[in-house]
Design a protein around this motif. Sequence first.
Motif, mmCIF file in Angstrom:
data_model
loop_
_atom_site.group_PDB
_atom_site.id
_atom_site.type_symbol
_atom_site.label_atom_id
_atom_site.label_comp_id
_atom_site.label_asym_id
_atom_site.label_seq_id
_atom_site.Cartn_x
_atom_site.Cartn_y
_atom_site.Cartn_z
ATOM 1 N N ASP A 408 -17.246 57.375 87.835
ATOM 2 C CA ASP A 408 -16.178 56.457 88.374
ATOM 3 C C ASP A 408 -16.543 54.881 88.651
ATOM 4 N N PHE A 409 -17.776 54.439 87.712
ATOM 5 C CA PHE A 409 -18.082 53.373 87.775
ATOM 6 C C PHE A 409 -17.252 52.424 86.674
ATOM 7 N N PRO A 410 -16.720 50.958 86.835
ATOM 8 C CA PRO A 410 -15.811 50.555 86.316
ATOM 9 C C PRO A 410 -16.646 49.762 85.239
ATOM 10 N N LYS A 411 -17.269 50.312 84.318
ATOM 11 C CA LYS A 411 -18.106 49.809 83.032
ATOM 12 C C LYS A 411 -17.057 48.888 82.237
ATOM 13 N N SER A 412 -15.873 49.372 81.943
ATOM 14 C CA SER A 412 -15.166 48.346 81.207
ATOM 15 C C SER A 412 -14.776 47.170 81.798
ATOM 16 N N ARG A 413 -14.873 46.879 82.909
ATOM 17 C CA ARG A 413 -14.490 45.628 83.698
ATOM 18 C C ARG A 413 -15.662 44.696 83.559
ATOM 19 N N VAL A 414 -16.805 45.410 83.826
ATOM 20 C CA VAL A 414 -18.128 44.617 83.789
ATOM 21 C C VAL A 414 -18.402 44.169 82.615
ATOM 22 N N LEU A 415 -18.328 44.939 81.133
ATOM 23 C CA LEU A 415 -18.658 44.723 80.127
ATOM 24 C C LEU A 415 -17.645 43.311 79.561
ATOM 25 N N SER A 416 -16.379 43.590 80.171
ATOM 26 C CA SER A 416 -15.375 42.558 79.695
ATOM 27 C C SER A 416 -15.799 41.021 80.226
ATOM 28 N N SER A 417 -16.420 41.494 81.602
ATOM 29 C CA SER A 417 -16.797 39.978 82.261
ATOM 30 C C SER A 417 -17.859 39.571 81.459
ATOM 31 N N VAL A 418 -18.930 40.270 81.159
ATOM 32 C CA VAL A 418 -20.103 39.797 80.411
ATOM 33 C C VAL A 418 -19.610 39.061 79.115
ATOM 34 N N ARG A 419 -18.683 39.748 78.403
ATOM 35 C CA ARG A 419 -18.197 39.301 77.208
ATOM 36 C C ARG A 419 -17.606 37.705 77.338
ATOM 37 N N THR A 420 -16.703 37.626 78.405
ATOM 38 C CA THR A 420 -15.988 36.351 78.797
ATOM 39 C C THR A 420 -17.208 35.299 79.134
ATOM 40 N N ALA A 421 -18.110 35.845 79.882
ATOM 41 C CA ALA A 421 -19.056 34.839 80.350
ATOM 42 C C ALA A 421 -19.767 34.201 79.313
ATOM 43 N N LYS A 422 -20.018 35.154 78.127
ATOM 44 C CA LYS A 422 -20.963 34.750 77.044
ATOM 45 C C LYS A 422 -20.192 33.790 76.153
ATOM 46 N N SER A 423 -18.856 34.170 75.897
ATOM 47 C CA SER A 423 -17.882 33.246 75.189
ATOM 48 C C SER A 423 -17.898 31.812 75.704
#
Length: 634
Positions: A408-423
């Motif tokens: 039940d961990f929101p992995k997709s939301r975390v990875l999406s935020s990581v990609r956004t920050a890198k971009s």
Amino acid sequence: MLKICASISLCLALAAGSASGQGYVPGSSPQAQAGMSVPTGGMFESQTFLNMANRAFDPSSDSMDFENGSFAWKGRTFNLTSQRAFRARFERFLLASPRKEGAHYEQLLEDLLERLSVGSNRSEEAILETWEMLFRAARFEEDGGNSTIVANQVFNAWRIRKEMRGTSMTQSELGDMRRFQQEVVANRSLIRQQLQQRQQDEAERASGTGGQNKATSQGEALPSEAAFRVLDLAETEAKLLAMEGQAALTGMQAKLQMQSQIVAFLVQRRYQHVLLLSGFYQLLFKGSQQQLEVGKGQLKSFFPNANMVFTVDMMAFVANEALNDLNQGVRAVNAAYAEDRAIIALERLQETFFLGEYMPALNAIPVEQRRTLLDLYRDMLEAVELAEAKDYDGVAEMAERISLAAKDFPKSRVLSSVRTAKSMSDMAVFAASQYRNLGQVDQAREELKQAIDIWPSNPSIREFQLETTKLATAGSQGVQVFDDLYQRGDHRGIYDRRMDLGFALAEDGVRRPLLMKVVEQVSTIDLLVAQGAEALKQGDAYVAWELLAEAAKFGPDDAPMNRARAELAPRVADFVVCLDRAERRVEQAQYAGALAAYLAAQDIYPASRMCREGIERVSAALMASLRAAKQPRK
């Protein structure tokens, strides 16, 4: 480092790419290209990712407010202390293994509470036996000696009650003495009045002075004795009042001590001991003594929105309610863990642990489950620290790791935020590069700072620094390099070093126009060569040759262009022969022969622009020569 890099037009850096992608536009100016807008990462909110990470990785329950140090439970507030202290106790619980004695201890406490219930035997022997069981409970490590505190409070109340019984006996004796003294004083007063009356009668009958003096002395002695008896009575009254006050104070002291300990147990979340001490309190004191006289300040913070009278029964009710919630919380934790909802299980376990940290019911959490939740708890805390350090690669790695343990961990939301920050960090670095190329040092520094704030370990930042250092180093040698290449006519070499030379000659009013002219010429050559290659792919060899011929006008010594012409020449040899013959005839002023050669070439490639322009040019020259020949000679 940025101060060394002076202003240069953006077209120097991107001339080749712009020409190849958009086509050659002779009328475009460097000033127009330099005015283009630069993308920026300034719109990115640096706290966005951190806020998301705190929500996603924070293992604490929403009911825990570490900032204010409080834990909310059903409208009641506990003091949470510091987050570090709570974390230490929680991790210690997860590392501990359930004790076998825990079940025996829990059963013993249940037996004690059962014996103190309303329907149980309340004889003195039964109460004494229940009191002795407290010392058995105190032997367990889980008890922490709190049962001994309950036993001591009860024993103290019994001792005070015994002292009060002795005081009551003394008060009874003093009461008897007071009544006797009151009778003595009253009798003395009556006797005095009778004697005074008798003396007065005798004085009236007597006529001598001696008799009067004797009567007077006897009358004066009687009031002195009466006053002494009155003082004895007053002293007895004072002793009675003092003993009554002492008895009341002693009884109040015992009551206040027990009430204080009940409130202390509640604040410490020792709910079973709250029930034990409340049960003994209700046995020792009357129903009219149930209102709490102490701990109102602590209870006001515990019931922040309540306006009520606090009683011992209320404390027992809250303790029972907490125990029920504690048991339900343990069942919820086990159920969530069994369904692979580890995040929910961890949050509910923290609530349950803080609500009943010292309760035996927590022993129902198995050892394996504790270890798994401990690993998850530590991983989430580490992920929070990585997020605060803005180590996005580490955050992504921890998100993958946590998602394996918690479905039940929101992995997709975390990875999406990581990609956004890198971009956004990459965009800021790109904007800094653009501003650097334009010579806008302050804006470049601001964008670079923005990129570092978003992602300090961005590899593009290191590349930007190395490139800037390289450009600055090359700038100090650029003047000599440009002069050498320009004197040799190596325009292609100048074009290949256009970025370095652009920074070096940014403030050189003489060489910079020459550099821009060379770059524009070579860019045009590359564009025409690229268009010729595309035409050749489509089977238009003659079109390709004309494009290469046009490119030769800008740089006849350009190696890539000449290589392309050499490769194409065999395929258009007949056409090229006619064009060469026409050009030689023009040089020899044989315009008729040149016209014939152009017409022959046009027969080979009718759409030839070179033939059309050559025919027009040679025809005009031929007509001019014929008109000149017809004019008479003088």
